[in-house]
Scaffold this active site. Structure first.
Site, PDB file in Angstrom:
ATOM      1  N   ASN A 143      11.744  17.990 -48.840  1.00 16.88           N
ATOM      2  CA  ASN A 143      12.689  17.762 -49.929  1.00 16.88           C
ATOM      3  C   ASN A 143      13.082  19.099 -50.553  1.00 16.88           C
ATOM      4  O   ASN A 143      12.349  19.654 -51.356  1.00 16.88           O
ATOM      5  CB  ASN A 143      12.051  16.839 -50.977  1.00 16.88           C
ATOM      6  CG  ASN A 143      12.992  16.557 -52.132  1.00 16.88           C
ATOM      7  OD1 ASN A 143      14.169  16.945 -52.095  1.00 16.88           O
ATOM      8  ND2 ASN A 143      12.499  15.899 -53.152  1.00 16.88           N
ATOM      9  N   LYS A 151      15.284  19.641 -52.704  1.00 15.24           N
ATOM     10  CA  LYS A 151      15.782  19.508 -54.083  1.00 15.24           C
ATOM     11  C   LYS A 151      17.093  20.317 -54.212  1.00 15.24           C
ATOM     12  O   LYS A 151      17.828  20.421 -53.227  1.00 15.24           O
ATOM     13  CB  LYS A 151      14.694  19.925 -55.086  1.00 15.24           C
ATOM     14  CG  LYS A 151      13.379  19.170 -54.816  1.00 15.24           C
ATOM     15  CD  LYS A 151      12.354  19.286 -55.893  1.00 15.24           C
ATOM     16  CE  LYS A 151      11.135  18.463 -55.512  1.00 15.24           C
ATOM     17  NZ  LYS A 151      10.092  18.469 -56.525  1.00 15.24           N
ATOM     18  N   HIS A 173      13.272   9.232 -56.733  1.00 13.41           N
ATOM     19  CA  HIS A 173      12.413  10.395 -56.974  1.00 13.41           C
ATOM     20  C   HIS A 173      12.152  10.503 -58.479  1.00 13.41           C
ATOM     21  O   HIS A 173      13.025  10.208 -59.286  1.00 13.41           O
ATOM     22  CB  HIS A 173      13.081  11.667 -56.446  1.00 13.41           C
ATOM     23  CG  HIS A 173      12.140  12.826 -56.418  1.00 13.41           C
ATOM     24  ND1 HIS A 173      11.831  13.545 -57.546  1.00 13.41           N
ATOM     25  CD2 HIS A 173      11.404  13.362 -55.414  1.00 13.41           C
ATOM     26  CE1 HIS A 173      10.936  14.483 -57.229  1.00 13.41           C
ATOM     27  NE2 HIS A 173      10.669  14.394 -55.939  1.00 13.41           N
ATOM     28  N   GLU A 186      12.164  12.907 -60.404  1.00 14.28           N
ATOM     29  CA  GLU A 186      13.116  13.766 -61.127  1.00 14.28           C
ATOM     30  C   GLU A 186      14.396  12.993 -61.455  1.00 14.28           C
ATOM     31  O   GLU A 186      15.036  13.237 -62.476  1.00 14.28           O
ATOM     32  CB  GLU A 186      13.400  15.032 -60.302  1.00 14.28           C
ATOM     33  CG  GLU A 186      12.192  15.966 -60.340  1.00 14.28           C
ATOM     34  CD  GLU A 186      12.014  16.852 -59.130  1.00 14.28           C
ATOM     35  OE1 GLU A 186      12.951  16.997 -58.329  1.00 14.28           O
ATOM     36  OE2 GLU A 186      10.902  17.405 -58.979  1.00 14.28           O
ATOM     37  N   GLU A 236       4.047   9.886 -55.206  1.00 19.95           N
ATOM     38  CA  GLU A 236       4.095  11.244 -55.760  1.00 19.95           C
ATOM     39  C   GLU A 236       3.653  11.200 -57.221  1.00 19.95           C
ATOM     40  O   GLU A 236       4.467  10.884 -58.106  1.00 19.95           O
ATOM     41  CB  GLU A 236       5.520  11.802 -55.702  1.00 19.95           C
ATOM     42  CG  GLU A 236       6.053  11.967 -54.298  1.00 19.95           C
ATOM     43  CD  GLU A 236       7.149  13.021 -54.239  1.00 19.95           C
ATOM     44  OE1 GLU A 236       6.984  13.973 -53.466  1.00 19.95           O
ATOM     45  OE2 GLU A 236       8.144  12.915 -54.976  1.00 19.95           O
ATOM     46  N   GLY A 279       5.200  20.198 -58.169  1.00 21.97           N
ATOM     47  CA  GLY A 279       5.610  21.548 -58.544  1.00 21.97           C
ATOM     48  C   GLY A 279       4.624  22.266 -59.454  1.00 21.97           C
ATOM     49  O   GLY A 279       4.939  23.293 -60.034  1.00 21.97           O
ATOM     50  N   SER A 285       2.712  19.159 -54.506  1.00 20.84           N
ATOM     51  CA  SER A 285       2.054  20.437 -54.176  1.00 20.84           C
ATOM     52  C   SER A 285       1.382  20.445 -52.809  1.00 20.84           C
ATOM     53  O   SER A 285       0.295  21.021 -52.633  1.00 20.84           O
ATOM     54  CB  SER A 285       1.062  20.839 -55.279  1.00 20.84           C
ATOM     55  OG  SER A 285       1.748  20.999 -56.510  1.00 20.84           O
TER      56      SER A 285
HETATM   57  P1  13P Z   1       6.296  20.024 -54.641  1.00 22.86           P
HETATM   58  O1  13P Z   1       5.835  19.966 -53.203  1.00 22.86           O
HETATM   59  O2  13P Z   1       7.084  21.245 -54.954  1.00 22.86           O
HETATM   60  O3  13P Z   1       5.158  19.763 -55.580  1.00 22.86           O
HETATM   61  O4  13P Z   1       7.315  18.809 -54.845  1.00 22.86           O
HETATM   62  C1  13P Z   1       6.932  17.538 -54.469  1.00 22.86           C
HETATM   63  C2  13P Z   1       8.109  16.652 -54.489  1.00 22.86           C
HETATM   64  O5  13P Z   1       8.605  16.298 -55.547  1.00 22.86           O
HETATM   65  C3  13P Z   1       8.694  16.243 -53.210  1.00 22.86           C
HETATM   66  O6  13P Z   1       9.634  15.250 -53.377  1.00 22.86           O
END
Ligand code: 13P
Length: 245
Positions: free
Chosen positions: A8, A10, A92, A94, A160, A166, A205
């Site tokens: 991903n 983003k 997601h 976010e 997640e 992150g 992560s």
């Molecule tokens: P990270 O791997 O940067 O923690 O992000 C995870 C994520 O949100 C994948 O969709």
């Protein structure tokens, strides 16, 4: 079941940067045991489609909850299908957090994705305060139930935990498996025997040095990776780490 390594990106990488990333990946990529797919920003999907090595699929990070029409700025599932996309992330954290997406909207998106022959990756996971109260299972399963309302079994679920995204704080393999097992059991109630073919991913992560221990757990069938998906050496490392799993 083959592990799915869903990358991903983003809101990172322009189409030119995506082309360079794909060229670098193509130099050293060897298809292994995992299925790889890049969840790219909408505008980079075409650039990737022309440059990805064989064995790496195309994905998207979101989709409209509407089929077509007067929805300025939206991208439909039919448009993504036409570009050769195979998987679409929906719900997601976010998008839930910054765009107020509800479980009902997530389910509507997942249904449209399936109606267009694509596979939705439905994301669920608890926030830190919920985990601190020990309510992660109940909270995640409630979110899952709403997000899968009316959605068929041809789906991927990504667990997640929001506190691990992150932050460098990964759930332990044991904690990831606790939730993955609970999700599997909820999927069995919903879909019966078909639930054993549904892939459950862990995200938060994930990196080359922790992916193997997490994906070795019986109910974890791959990872949804953010930060470590941006650099080709990390992607090659994760692909390699999944070789024996
Ligand atoms: P990270 O791997 O940067 O923690 O992000 C995870 C994520 O949100 C994948 O969709």
């Amino acid at each position: 079941m083959k592990n799915l390594l869903a990358l991903n990106w983003k809101m990172n990488k322009t189409p030119s940067e995506a082309r360079s990333w794909a060229a670098e990946l193509s130099e050293r990529f060897e298809a292994g045991n995992a299925e790889l797919v890049v969840m790219a920003p909408f505008v980079t999907i075409s650039a990737l489609a022309a440059n990805l090595p064989a064995g790496v699929g195309l994905g998207a990070q979101d989709v409209s909850a509407h089929e077509s029409g007067a929805y300025t700025g939206e991208t439909s599932a039919a448009m993504l299908a036409d570009l050769g996309v195979g998987y679409v992330v929906v719900g997601h954290s976010e998008r839930r957090e910054y765009h107020g997406e509800t479980d009902a909207e997530v389910a509507a998106k997942a249904k449209l994705v399936q109606a267009n022959g694509l596979v939705p990756i439905v994301c669920v996971g608890e926030k830190l305060d919920v985990r601190e109260k020990g309510q992660q299972v109940a909270s995640t399963l409630a979110q899952l139930s709403g997000s899968l309302e009316g959605v068929g079994a041809d789906v991927v679920v990504a667990y997640e935990p929001v506190w691990a995204i992150g932050t460098g704080k990964t759930a332990t393999a044991v904690a990831a498996e606790e939730l993955a097992a609970a999700i599997r059991s909820a999927l069995e109630t919903r879909y019966g025997k078909k639930a054993s073919d549904i892939r459950i991913l862990y995200g938060g992560s994930v990196k080359p040095d922790n992916i193997a221990s997490i994906c070795a757990k019986p109910n974890v069938n791959g990872a949804l990776v953010g930060g470590a998906s941006l650099k080709v050496p990390d992607v090659l490392g994760m692909n390699e780490a999944l070789k024996d799993i």
